[in-house]
Design a protein around this motif. Structure first.
Motif, mmCIF file in Angstrom:
data_model
loop_
_atom_site.group_PDB
_atom_site.id
_atom_site.type_symbol
_atom_site.label_atom_id
_atom_site.label_comp_id
_atom_site.label_asym_id
_atom_site.label_seq_id
_atom_site.Cartn_x
_atom_site.Cartn_y
_atom_site.Cartn_z
ATOM 1 N N UNK A 1 0.824 -1.201 0.000
ATOM 2 C CA UNK A 1 0.000 0.000 0.000
ATOM 3 C C UNK A 1 0.862 1.257 0.000
ATOM 4 N N UNK A 2 1.295 1.683 -1.159
ATOM 5 C CA UNK A 2 2.180 2.843 -1.216
ATOM 6 C C UNK A 2 1.471 3.972 -1.958
ATOM 7 N N UNK A 3 0.587 4.653 -1.247
ATOM 8 C CA UNK A 3 -0.113 5.770 -1.866
ATOM 9 C C UNK A 3 0.816 6.915 -2.162
ATOM 10 N N UNK A 4 1.587 7.259 -1.166
ATOM 11 C CA UNK A 4 2.200 8.582 -1.179
ATOM 12 C C UNK A 4 3.512 8.590 -1.925
ATOM 13 N N UNK A 73 0.516 13.012 8.024
ATOM 14 C CA UNK A 73 0.077 12.198 6.889
ATOM 15 C C UNK A 73 0.309 10.718 7.177
ATOM 16 N N UNK A 76 -1.854 9.331 9.949
ATOM 17 C CA UNK A 76 -3.241 9.201 9.537
ATOM 18 C C UNK A 76 -3.396 8.058 8.542
ATOM 19 N N UNK A 77 -2.358 7.809 7.772
ATOM 20 C CA UNK A 77 -2.384 6.653 6.872
ATOM 21 C C UNK A 77 -2.488 5.360 7.679
ATOM 22 N N UNK A 79 -3.861 5.044 10.545
ATOM 23 C CA UNK A 79 -5.225 4.954 11.038
ATOM 24 C C UNK A 79 -6.158 4.455 9.948
ATOM 25 N N UNK A 80 -5.979 4.974 8.748
ATOM 26 C CA UNK A 80 -6.816 4.525 7.629
ATOM 27 C C UNK A 80 -6.648 3.029 7.401
ATOM 28 N N UNK A 83 -8.451 1.168 9.956
ATOM 29 C CA UNK A 83 -9.894 1.248 9.752
ATOM 30 C C UNK A 83 -10.345 0.234 8.716
ATOM 31 N N UNK A 84 -9.590 0.146 7.634
ATOM 32 C CA UNK A 84 -9.946 -0.800 6.582
ATOM 33 C C UNK A 84 -9.834 -2.228 7.102
ATOM 34 N N UNK A 87 -12.537 -3.400 9.236
ATOM 35 C CA UNK A 87 -13.781 -3.605 8.509
ATOM 36 C C UNK A 87 -13.955 -5.092 8.172
ATOM 37 N N UNK A 281 -5.701 11.389 14.796
ATOM 38 C CA UNK A 281 -6.754 10.476 15.194
ATOM 39 C C UNK A 281 -6.124 9.102 15.304
ATOM 40 N N UNK B 4 2.379 15.213 -3.253
ATOM 41 C CA UNK B 4 1.696 13.935 -3.091
ATOM 42 C C UNK B 4 1.428 13.270 -4.427
ATOM 43 N N UNK B 5 1.386 11.971 -4.403
ATOM 44 C CA UNK B 5 1.209 11.195 -5.624
ATOM 45 C C UNK B 5 -0.069 11.631 -6.313
ATOM 46 N N UNK B 8 -3.638 10.535 -5.199
ATOM 47 C CA UNK B 8 -4.353 11.218 -4.124
ATOM 48 C C UNK B 8 -5.207 12.352 -4.681
ATOM 49 N N UNK B 41 -5.145 2.636 -7.291
ATOM 50 C CA UNK B 41 -5.454 2.834 -5.872
ATOM 51 C C UNK B 41 -6.261 1.658 -5.333
ATOM 52 N N UNK B 44 -4.174 -1.332 -4.812
ATOM 53 C CA UNK B 44 -3.275 -1.246 -3.650
ATOM 54 C C UNK B 44 -4.038 -1.367 -2.333
ATOM 55 N N UNK B 62 -15.080 1.654 2.142
ATOM 56 C CA UNK B 62 -13.638 1.912 2.195
ATOM 57 C C UNK B 62 -13.311 3.196 1.461
ATOM 58 N N UNK B 65 -13.665 5.914 3.783
ATOM 59 C CA UNK B 65 -12.528 5.953 4.710
ATOM 60 C C UNK B 65 -11.329 6.618 4.057
ATOM 61 N N UNK B 69 -9.168 10.170 4.848
ATOM 62 C CA UNK B 69 -7.706 10.288 4.937
ATOM 63 C C UNK B 69 -7.191 11.339 3.961
ATOM 64 N N UNK B 73 -5.134 14.788 4.605
ATOM 65 C CA UNK B 73 -3.832 15.057 4.008
ATOM 66 C C UNK B 73 -3.837 16.398 3.289
ATOM 67 N N UNK B 279 -10.752 16.670 12.863
ATOM 68 C CA UNK B 279 -9.406 16.134 12.572
ATOM 69 C C UNK B 279 -8.670 17.115 11.689
#
Lengths: 312, 312
Positions: A1-4, A73, A76-77, A79-80, A83-84, A87, A281, B4-5, B8, B41, B44, B62, B65, B69, B73, B279
DNA sequence: ACATGTTGATGCCGTTTCGGCAACAGCTAT
DNA sequence: ATAGCTGTTGCCGAAACGGCATCAACATGT
């Protein structure tokens, strides 16, 4: 999971390690890649983020600002992600705790053991530090939850709870003071005392009281380990000072007796604060543990006030 | 400054527009690029983020969620930018406000004008909505500061302040009620009334009181514009109901008289809440304006209580 | 003073990723 | 059925990224 973008991650690693090459080793990439990403970031921000010392990198003012943003960032990632995960029913993650030594004897091991019993996929990282170091680690994002003596905390931290425990003297069962219900500082100083070194928070709690006295007696022993002080007191070497928290149920079946300390007729308190980074959070599993921690400390606070009711 | 990527930013645009192609137009890129980033996304995260309806995209659980996030950001990025900018002395940015109509007559224009006088680089975006829409816009990250009737607010919002103002009747100077100091609902209903439609928050404040009465008289006029209601009242058409806030100093030199409303012997209040996303740390310029807003509303609250002291 | 080890920065080059164009299938409303 | 919208997918050129080797600058140890 590399969003950023990699720049964010690289910057974070460089800030933590204080060096581009060290960060590259941690990230398993070439140092040139890291160097370039940092340069690109600085170009986009329009201002240098690090000061290049010959021995590594130090954050500039804007660098610290960016560090704050990046920390927000990434936390919070986390935390996200949690959260997932929660679920689909699977809680997993790591709760990172920084706390002072008083908690290690009973509170923290009890809580962690009980929590692990219910949620086995949640792991823990704990680091014992001095009170100010706890707050600092929290500010730097190296811990999720911090427990420290409640001093003035920096504005980027939030005090989740504040619990007060009585400070007291710890003596062996055979000690002349052992039969008393409470003691004063003067009474204790008539005997050899085991004094805490300044790196321990107890020192800062007792110092103002000692300063009020007419004479400042020579301490028999000085130590920086709560454990060592307790063991010394059990062997009758002298009088140690601790919060009731640091003793737990040990005082019952051991050689030790806990005597609440009075000063000028009123109890001496030790305020314990639970802290969290303000701009954040918490992940669900961390929040859950935090709730238990607050509840448990509140429970102990209540129990102690029953065991040693306030005299005033 | 594009840290940021792209994923996002694209995700954010798609969420707002509800469509990939619309997002692509806003972003000035090809729709295929947006589509691919979204797919990447989802791969991932390991779960779909949108439900593909024939007419556009809707967030999944999701997806919501992740939206939270991403919002955190991007809003924190704004704050970082403003922090850097304020370091070099130049404050610039946009404060986005969502509020109910009561503020548009005097409070908001006064404040914005005075603030712009001092900080000319700070621009404003204001959107007038119903109370619940204000909170919703805030939740969705479409506004920085929200002012609404203080209902129960969602947990992702933080109530910065709560000010209460008296609700009252608005009548022309020649109206038979105009000589009174205060009025009751029954007294007003003896005359033609200009009633607010349900989309205005005044409706929900008065509805429970009207329901208590034995008879529910036919309103002469129903309207959804505070302004229109005020003008109608000035022309002697009937009695309108508003908070004192919506009138400002206009009541002095105009044809209008404001009569605080009493019900069962006690004043009728309208609670105004100031809200912010929980937040989030606000940019410096936004925080600064927020402070002024809170101070100003507090000031008006105090002034009104002097002008119309509580009878009870 | 010199050698050595470290630091971050750069030029070169292969790989990966990204974005634009065009075409496609699916759906809706007229 | 037609027209207009949706998101998706090959194809290809452009941009970004990462790895290797090398460089200059500085600190440390001898």
């Amino acid at each position: 999971m590399r969003f950023h973008s990699p720049a964010i991650q690289y910057f974070h690693a460089v800030r933590r390690t204080g060096s581009i090459r060290a960060a590259a080793r941690v990230l398993n990439v070439a140092s040139s890649a890291v160097s370039r990403q940092i340069l690109k970031l600085e170009q986009e921000v329009g201002s240098p983020l690090f000061e290049r010392n010959a021995r590594g990198l130090t954050l500039t003012t804007v660098g610290e600002m960016l560090a704050r943003h990046v920390m927000n960032v990434l936390q919070d990632l986390d935390r996200f992600r949690s959260d997932v995960a929660s679920l689909s029913g699977a809680w997993h993650g790591t709760v990172s705790i920084a706390c002072i030594e008083s908690l290690t004897e009973s509170v923290l091991p009890d809580l962690i053991a009980s929590h692990r019993g219910r949620a086995r996929r949640v792991s823990f990282t704990t680091e014992v530090k001095g009170s100010s170091d706890v707050l600092e680690a929290l500010s730097r994002g190296e811990a999720d939850i911090g427990i420290a003596i409640a001093l003035r905390h920096p504005p980027d931290l939030r005090q989740v709870a504040l619990k007060r425990f009585r400070l007291g003297a710890l003596v062996a069962r055979e000690h002349p003071l052992a039969r008393r219900k409470t003691v004063t500082l003067e009474q204790c100083l008539a005997f050899p005392v085991i004094q805490a070194l300044p790196e321990l928070s107890i020192y800062h709690l007792l110092q103002p009281l000692i300063a009020q006295l007419s004479e400042t007696p020579e301490p028999a022993i000085q130590a920086n380990s709560i454990d060592l002080m307790r063991e010394l007191a059990a062997r009758g070497v002298g009088v140690a000072f601790q919060t009731q928290l640091g003793i737990g149920r040990l005082s019952r079946d051991s050689q030790l007796v806990f005597l609440p300390l009075d000063n000028a007729g009123s109890p001496v308190w030790s305020d314990l604060g639970i802290y969290v980074r303000a701009e954040r959070t918490l992940p669900a599993y961390t929040e859950s543990f935090l709730q238990e921690l607050v509840r448990e400390l509140g429970e102990r606070e209540r129990r102690e006030n029953v065991a040693y009711p306030q005299t005033s």
